[in-house]
Enzyme design. Structure first.
Site, PDB file in Angstrom:
ATOM      1  N   HIS A 279      -7.768  -5.466   0.113  1.00 15.82           N
ATOM      2  CA  HIS A 279      -6.584  -4.711   0.537  1.00 15.82           C
ATOM      3  C   HIS A 279      -6.197  -5.153   1.955  1.00 15.82           C
ATOM      4  O   HIS A 279      -7.045  -5.444   2.788  1.00 15.82           O
ATOM      5  CB  HIS A 279      -6.948  -3.227   0.550  1.00 15.82           C
TER       6      HIS A 279
ATOM      7  N   SER B  63       0.827  -1.202   0.000  1.00 13.56           N
ATOM      8  CA  SER B  63       0.000   0.000   0.000  1.00 13.56           C
ATOM      9  C   SER B  63       0.866   1.259   0.000  1.00 13.56           C
ATOM     10  O   SER B  63       1.619   1.482  -0.942  1.00 13.56           O
ATOM     11  CB  SER B  63      -0.961  -0.042   1.186  1.00 13.56           C
TER      12      SER B  63
ATOM     13  N   ASP C  34     -10.279  -3.873  -3.852  1.00 21.28           N
ATOM     14  CA  ASP C  34      -9.354  -2.825  -3.429  1.00 21.28           C
ATOM     15  C   ASP C  34      -9.428  -1.658  -4.407  1.00 21.28           C
ATOM     16  O   ASP C  34      -9.248  -1.855  -5.614  1.00 21.28           O
ATOM     17  CB  ASP C  34      -7.936  -3.398  -3.403  1.00 21.28           C
TER      18      ASP C  34
END
Length: 365
Positions: free
Chosen positions: A313, A188, A283
């Site tokens: 995610h 991320s 996501d």
């Protein structure tokens, strides 16, 4: 194992149909994909609580720290760990060094940056995953606790990531590694920082990462299309949470299309290190991660790309409760091990003729 984690594991062993019926209100299908039943149940329960975008940053950190602790697996028992500090651009940075206790030991190193939108997360967020990397690849891992917003706004995290990589590279021998086989990785926001490091080393003309590991990377802060819309209500990362992170980290007059904020928009990608890029089906960042992988390929960069369409995610921190997440994390780490071995072989000096002859003489005797 905590009581919460034990209960979560037991619940996720229920039949798939039962788990789906207990997950009402959650996003279970999107863009032709269906979420793993157990993970879907988990995200459905998480979605019932207040969103972290409604909290002050300090409270959001505490809430997510507890959530990660419940979902994550324990650190591998096959690694040793040392806490350390390394110099940053605005003072010392906390870091954690992992190394394998037994089995194959590699001269590769991995500098890792945790997820959290540059607002939440810490060394414990990725503790299991970093230990898994070291245990399975034999590489040393340096996990870096970079500065967070709103206390430290853009580009503080990027500056810390660049400084940390350069320091580890220049001190690789201290950790049993080589400066020409230091990889960079993260998930991320950590994927964003890893991509920034790789590009910045190229711009500076310095020895860059041997491999870049980008897991559901945040590489385009301008993007508002595709999965940014269709996955806008997914858990644990939704559009409101992304806007919350962006608002805190990129406060003020920030060039959001620039290379430190949106490395996925950099025009010239040729010459960057080989990339391992992984995305999750549920996501908002899914499409931009794939787009970056395709652009790197078009620029001649060697890319391994996988989409895990049935996961959300944050799956690197779900190994403690989800068998599916655990298996995926192992696959990613094994891909990294292969890439590190290939990078090491391509840069390791060939033995001289005299060394080869000496080795042959020893074998003959």
């Amino acid at each position: 194992m905590s009581a919460q984690q034990f209960i979560a594991r037991m619940m996720m062993r229920l039949p798939a149909g039962m788990l789906r019926s207990m997950s009402k209100g959650a996003v279970l299908t999107v863009d032709g994909r269906e979420i793993d039943p157990g993970v879907g149940f988990l995200t459905a329960q998480a979605g019932k609580g207040p969103g972290i975008h409604t909290m002050p940053a300090a409270d959001a950190r505490e809430a997510t720290r507890a959530g990660f602790a419940m979902m994550n697996a324990k650190r591998s028992s096959d690694v040793g760990v040392t806490e350390l500090t390394l110099p940053g651009p605005d003072g010392p940075l906390q870091a954690r060094h992992y190394w394998p206790l037994a089995g194959k030991q590699s001269d590769a190193l991995v500098v890792y940056f945790h997820m959290g939108g540059c607002v939440i997360g810490d060394l414990d967020t990725c503790d299991h995953f970093c230990s898994l990397i070291s245990a399975r690849t034999g590489a040393g891992v340096i996990s870096v606790d970079y500065r967070l917003a709103p206390e430290h706004v853009f580009p503080a995290a990027a500056q810390d990531a660049i400084a940390a990589f350069k320091w580890v590279r220049d001190n690789a021998a201290q950790f049993g590694g080589r400066p020409d086989n230091v990889a960079v990785g993260g998930d991320s926001a950590g994927g964003n920082l890893s991509a920034v490091v790789a590009q910045e080393m190229k711009r500076l003309g310095e020895q860059g990462p041997s491999v870049q590991l980008l897991i559901y990377p945040w590489v385009d802060t301008v993007d508002r299309t595709g999965s940014m819309e269709s996955c806008g209500q997914c858990v644990p990362l939704d559009t409101q949470t992304m806007e919350y992170f962006e608002g805190l980290y990129m406060a003020g007059d920030v060039d959001k299309a620039g290379p430190y904020a949106s490395p996925g928009r950099t025009e010239d990608l040729a010459g960057l290190p080989s990339a391992l890029i992984y995305t999750a089906g549920f996501d908002p960042l899914r499409d931009q991660g794939e787009a970056y992988a395709r652009r790197l390929e078009d620029a001649g960069v060697k890319v391994t790309f996988r989409e895990y369409g049935d996961l959300p995610h944050g799956f690197t921190a779900m190994s403690g409760v989800s068998r599916r997440a655990k298996d995926v994390n192992i696959e990613i780490v094994d891909d990294l091990g292969t890439a590190l071995a290939a990078a090491g072989a391509s840069t390791r000096p060939s033995p001289s003729p005299s060394q080869t002859a000496a080795t042959q003489d020893q074998a003959a005797s």
